[in-house]
Scaffold this motif. Structure first.
Motif, PDB file in Angstrom:
ATOM      1  N   ALA A 117     -30.122  60.250  48.650  1.00 51.40           N
ATOM      2  CA  ALA A 117     -29.119  61.283  48.390  1.00 51.40           C
ATOM      3  C   ALA A 117     -28.240  60.973  47.187  1.00 51.40           C
ATOM      4  O   ALA A 117     -27.600  61.860  46.641  1.00 51.40           O
ATOM      5  N   PRO A 155     -34.031  67.558  47.372  1.00 45.91           N
ATOM      6  CA  PRO A 155     -33.842  66.215  47.929  1.00 45.91           C
ATOM      7  C   PRO A 155     -35.133  65.401  48.026  1.00 45.91           C
ATOM      8  O   PRO A 155     -36.202  65.937  48.329  1.00 45.91           O
ATOM      9  N   LEU A 204     -29.520  67.486  53.722  1.00 42.30           N
ATOM     10  CA  LEU A 204     -30.706  66.684  54.055  1.00 42.30           C
ATOM     11  C   LEU A 204     -31.358  67.193  55.345  1.00 42.30           C
ATOM     12  O   LEU A 204     -32.589  67.297  55.435  1.00 42.30           O
TER      13      LEU A 204
END
Lengths: 329, 329
Positions: free
Chosen positions: B86, B110, B244
């Motif tokens: 991240a 991501p 996420l």
């Protein structure tokens, strides 16, 4: 011995299933769930085996009709799922279709990815996908389930850790794969669900078709009543199951109930057809410059099965329909 | 509320732990294991919360001293572990050190890989590795644990599914990574064990340091009594936890007890140091043309901790020694 899990709670209710897949019996006096049985396999498997013999003899009390649609995946949620690409000729074909070379190391160093062991679904569950444009494909594979595997074992040592064998449909979203592989972190969104054959079987159920490392039988994949392929799972499997297990356990142990997959079964030349549409499309691309077979659409039905020498299904049939998924608003 | 798992069987014995990490109490009348609690979190969390209040007030019967070394990972085995990268400035730095460009998409899409959820170890367990030449590294990260997450949710919807927060050491074998990433199937052998902070805490325990999406506190990594770094986990986290989770749930649901990791915490410029040796080595490579800090050796000790504004440890300390592993003969 054959086992399944009735849909019940999050982990199912362990069933022992008769060899002919007609009858089943819960075994709560031995283990409630397959994971519990695998956690203590050495002690419990002999007791399950006794119940299995009774069931086959027609003398097991509380026997039920076996209904695959009432079953979850044999392990409805597992702690580890590692899927190989053991049929390297398939990988070579995929590369050839996009004009890429196969690295020489691919013949000696297994390709393995971690799959989503919390996303196992039953043999008759729908394959829920939000978007047809993601390129929905099936992958027919053979899997084995291990007991506890210590780190650093050899392939020879790994043989004794194979406790159960079965089939899976490793659902793949082909159009999401290139971007994910380009990021080098492996598959994630492109590998959503994995569906399992109704039962798993101990290797002895395979008789001479099991050589301790591979299953020597055709794996049949049928799409909308048309046989797409029936390649022999024992042919061209460059990395056998013990080799895959040893690879996975190189730097850490594997917990009991680990599922190890073969990857799409494939035979060199694909004369017996293919176990996924991606391979069909690669063959078309090599022959015609472009693929003509589309990926799966909502409503399409995929059946995966493996028959013994007498034509009887060993693990029961995976039989699923692709269905549109509507996310929450 | 804070929870831990006493080493006991395969899944541990759920403990509620006092805010000051001094006392703990088993709660078998509520749930035997943390997974059981997470399976039914909405109903059970309020009851655990009552016990937590009693424990903090010194009025809980059967309270024990809390001993981190007697604890397993809070989830000793879990069904899903997805680890992000991240902190994109870290990824950019790693690329820069090897002279590679960062694809523009890395700032919006991501990076996530599936980790080994069956290879979770306790905060004081040794890190067992067979070979120092594999390039042993730590990665200090923040993780969250979810309840059941439906497929296709938005980041905003994902917020409500974050139930617990904690720390991990995502042990990495750096010298095995290049060959694995070259195969494009992601990490496997190069990501063996993941060790957890002794306790996980509900987000409310973080007070103002939790904004619903990120933890705004320094994460401290100390190697052999030398602070390697203490970057702020709330700074430069390009993809927050809800983002996420939504990424991971794009094409399928996530089961209760899913662990989602931040990846190595890292701040642009690394002025507060680093949370893994790989980043230290990249900075050295950029400055001097080559790295001078070695990877970890047998006997090295790594401590990972996060302190609140009063200097008290929130999750307890990860404190591990690297130890040589001898495979079975």
């Amino acid at each position: 011995m054959k086992v399944a899990s009735l849909k019940s709670g999050r982990d199912g209710q362990l069933l022992v299933v008769s060899r002919d897949l007609r009858h089943a019996v819960p075994v709560p006096d031995i283990a409630d769930t397959l994971q519990q049985a695998l956690d203590n396999w050495e002690a419990l498997a002999p007791r399950l085996q006794v119940r299995y013999a009774e069931l086959n003899a027609g003398s097991a009390p509380h026997a039920l009709d076996f209904v695959p649609a009432a079953c979850a995946a044999p392990l409805p949620r597992a702690f580890h799922w590692a899927d190989g690409s053991a049929y390297v000729t398939h990988v070579e074909l995929v590369r050839r279709a996009r004009g890429a070379e196969l690295p020489e190391s691919f013949w000696s160093d297994p390709l393995v990815y971690m799959g989503a062991s919390d996303a196992f679904i039953g043999s008759r569950d729908p394959i829920e996908v939000e978007n047809e444009d993601w390129g929905i494909d099936f992958e027919a594979e053979v899997v084995v389930v291990t007991d506890d595997v210590p780190a650093g074992i050899t392939p020879q040592q790994a043989r004794q850790h194979i406790k159960l064998v079965g089939l899976v449909n490793d659902v793949s979203l082909r159009n999401l794969i290139p971007a994910e592989l380009g990021k080098q972190f492996g598959f994630y969104q492109s590998k959503p669900w994995t569906s399992f054959s109704p039962v798993l079987a101990t290797p002895d159920e395979l008789g001479g078709a099991w050589d301790g490392a591979r299953v020597h039988l055709p794996l049949r994949a049928t799409l909308n009543d048309r046989l797409i392929g029936a390649p022999n799972a024992g042919v061209d499997m460059t990395f056998d199951f013990p080799t895959l297990i040893a690879h996975c356990a190189k730097s850490r142990s594997l917990v009991a109930g680990t599922v190890i997959g073969s990857g799409t079964v494939s035979n060199a030349g694909s004369e017996s057809g293919s176990c996924c549409l991606a391979e069909v499309r690669c063959l078309e691309t090599i022959a015609d410059g472009k693929p003509s077979t589309p990926f799966m659409r909502f409503g399409d039905r995929i059946e995966i099965d493996m028959l013994d020498a007498q034509g009887q299904s060993i693990f029961g049939r995976i039989d699923q329909v692709v269905q549109r998924y509507q996310p929450p608003r």
